[in-house]
Design a protein around this motif. Structure first.
Motif, short mmCIF file in Angstrom:
data_model
loop_
_atom_site.label_atom_id
_atom_site.label_comp_id
_atom_site.label_asym_id
_atom_site.label_seq_id
_atom_site.Cartn_x
_atom_site.Cartn_y
_atom_site.Cartn_z
N LEU A 96 30.91 -86.13 -7.72
CA LEU A 96 32.16 -86.85 -7.91
C LEU A 96 32.32 -87.86 -6.78
O LEU A 96 31.81 -87.64 -5.66
CB LEU A 96 33.35 -85.89 -7.87
CG LEU A 96 33.42 -84.81 -8.95
CD1 LEU A 96 34.60 -83.88 -8.68
CD2 LEU A 96 33.52 -85.43 -10.33
N SER A 97 33.04 -88.93 -7.02
CA SER A 97 33.37 -89.86 -5.94
C SER A 97 34.26 -89.13 -4.95
O SER A 97 34.88 -88.10 -5.27
CB SER A 97 34.10 -91.09 -6.50
OG SER A 97 35.40 -90.71 -6.94
N GLU A 99 37.12 -89.97 -3.85
CA GLU A 99 38.49 -89.98 -4.37
C GLU A 99 38.70 -88.88 -5.41
O GLU A 99 39.68 -88.14 -5.36
CB GLU A 99 38.79 -91.34 -5.01
CG GLU A 99 40.14 -91.42 -5.69
CD GLU A 99 40.34 -92.71 -6.45
OE1 GLU A 99 41.29 -92.76 -7.25
OE2 GLU A 99 39.56 -93.67 -6.28
N HIS A 100 37.75 -88.73 -6.34
CA HIS A 100 37.87 -87.69 -7.36
C HIS A 100 37.71 -86.30 -6.77
O HIS A 100 38.37 -85.36 -7.20
CB HIS A 100 36.86 -87.92 -8.48
CG HIS A 100 37.20 -89.10 -9.34
ND1 HIS A 100 36.29 -90.07 -9.64
CD2 HIS A 100 38.37 -89.47 -9.93
CE1 HIS A 100 36.88 -90.99 -10.39
NE2 HIS A 100 38.13 -90.65 -10.57
N ARG A 101 36.83 -86.16 -5.78
CA ARG A 101 36.65 -84.86 -5.13
C ARG A 101 37.95 -84.43 -4.45
O ARG A 101 38.40 -83.29 -4.60
CB ARG A 101 35.52 -84.91 -4.10
CG ARG A 101 35.22 -83.53 -3.48
CD ARG A 101 34.46 -83.63 -2.18
NE ARG A 101 35.22 -84.24 -1.12
CZ ARG A 101 36.16 -83.61 -0.40
NH1 ARG A 101 36.46 -82.36 -0.64
NH2 ARG A 101 36.80 -84.23 0.56
N ARG A 103 41.00 -85.47 -5.09
CA ARG A 103 42.01 -85.23 -6.12
C ARG A 103 41.80 -83.86 -6.78
O ARG A 103 42.75 -83.11 -6.99
CB ARG A 103 41.95 -86.35 -7.16
CG ARG A 103 43.12 -86.36 -8.08
CD ARG A 103 43.16 -87.66 -8.88
NE ARG A 103 43.69 -87.32 -10.19
CZ ARG A 103 43.17 -87.67 -11.33
NH1 ARG A 103 42.10 -88.42 -11.38
NH2 ARG A 103 43.72 -87.31 -12.45
N LEU A 104 40.54 -83.54 -7.08
CA LEU A 104 40.22 -82.24 -7.68
C LEU A 104 40.62 -81.11 -6.74
O LEU A 104 41.23 -80.13 -7.17
CB LEU A 104 38.73 -82.15 -8.02
CG LEU A 104 38.26 -80.81 -8.58
CD1 LEU A 104 38.96 -80.48 -9.90
CD2 LEU A 104 36.75 -80.82 -8.75
N LEU A 162 40.01 -84.63 -15.45
CA LEU A 162 39.20 -85.19 -14.36
C LEU A 162 37.73 -84.82 -14.55
O LEU A 162 36.85 -85.67 -14.40
CB LEU A 162 39.71 -84.69 -13.01
CG LEU A 162 39.00 -85.31 -11.81
CD1 LEU A 162 39.99 -85.58 -10.69
CD2 LEU A 162 37.86 -84.47 -11.31
N GLN A 165 36.15 -86.67 -17.62
CA GLN A 165 36.06 -88.13 -17.46
C GLN A 165 35.01 -88.53 -16.43
O GLN A 165 34.61 -89.68 -16.38
CB GLN A 165 37.42 -88.71 -17.07
CG GLN A 165 38.43 -88.64 -18.19
CD GLN A 165 39.83 -89.03 -17.77
OE1 GLN A 165 40.13 -89.21 -16.61
NE2 GLN A 165 40.72 -89.15 -18.75
N ASN A 166 34.57 -87.58 -15.60
CA ASN A 166 33.67 -87.92 -14.50
C ASN A 166 32.35 -87.17 -14.51
O ASN A 166 31.59 -87.24 -13.54
CB ASN A 166 34.39 -87.69 -13.17
CG ASN A 166 35.55 -88.64 -13.01
OD1 ASN A 166 35.35 -89.81 -12.73
ND2 ASN A 166 36.76 -88.15 -13.23
#
Length: 174
Positions: A96-97, A99-101, A103-104, A162, A165-166
């Protein structure tokens, strides 16, 4: 004597959970890092900064009663491994990016997840033949189905969105 579908689904989920908890090794299959899933671990991040991983999450999916099991595991550092996510037997990996990491990790730390577990909701599988998605989090197992009229728990739905989508995992049936 035939088991009712809800009982059969519960047994399948319990067996699946036992397999996941007993057989999951971090990437590479060479055993664990010595830490328990969900424990805090300091890991090297960008520019040598430490990343404190709080939660690992697994997404287990099965379409119908005879469909192949699809699994996605996301480590606290954002690395993921998807086994059979497209139903084609292929294993893929990625990350994950940042940002996504982040957020997760915030979503996985949300205390409301505890109220969304199957146990807390008294969840019972309602549809036969639908895509069943189960998130295995440190809060517990959270299951939902791609069924008309089924409302997914909101915090778990954000995590599911999330992830789908990723990664190659899918949100709905094909």
């Amino acid at each position: 004597m035939a088991l009712p579908w809800s009982r059969l689904a519960s047994l399948s989920a319990a067996a699946l959970l036992a397999v996941v908890l007993s057989g999951c090794a971090p990437f590479g299959g060479e055993g664990g890092s010595g830490t328990q899933p969900g424990s805090a671990v300091a890991e090297p991040g960008a520019n040598g900064a430490a990343i404190t991983g709080k939660n690992r999450v697994s997404l287990l999916q099965n379409e119908g009663t005879d469909g192949p099991l699809r699994t996605l595991t996301v480590e606290p550092d954002g690395r993921w491994e998807c086994i059979n996510c497209a139903g084609d037997g292929v294993t893929s990996t990625g990350a994950l990016s940042e940002e996504h990491r982040e957020r997760l990790q915030k979503m996985l730390a949300n205390p409301s997840l505890a109220n969304e577990t199957d146990e807390a909701r008294g969840y019972k599988v309602a549809c036969i033949g639908a895509l069943t998605s189960s998130l295995l989090t440190s809060a517990g197992l959270i299951t939902s189905q791609d069924c008309p009229g089924e409302i997914r728990p909101p915090a778990a739905e954000e995590i599911l969105l999330l992830l789908t989508q990723n990664t190659p995992a899918e949100l709905t049936s094909r």
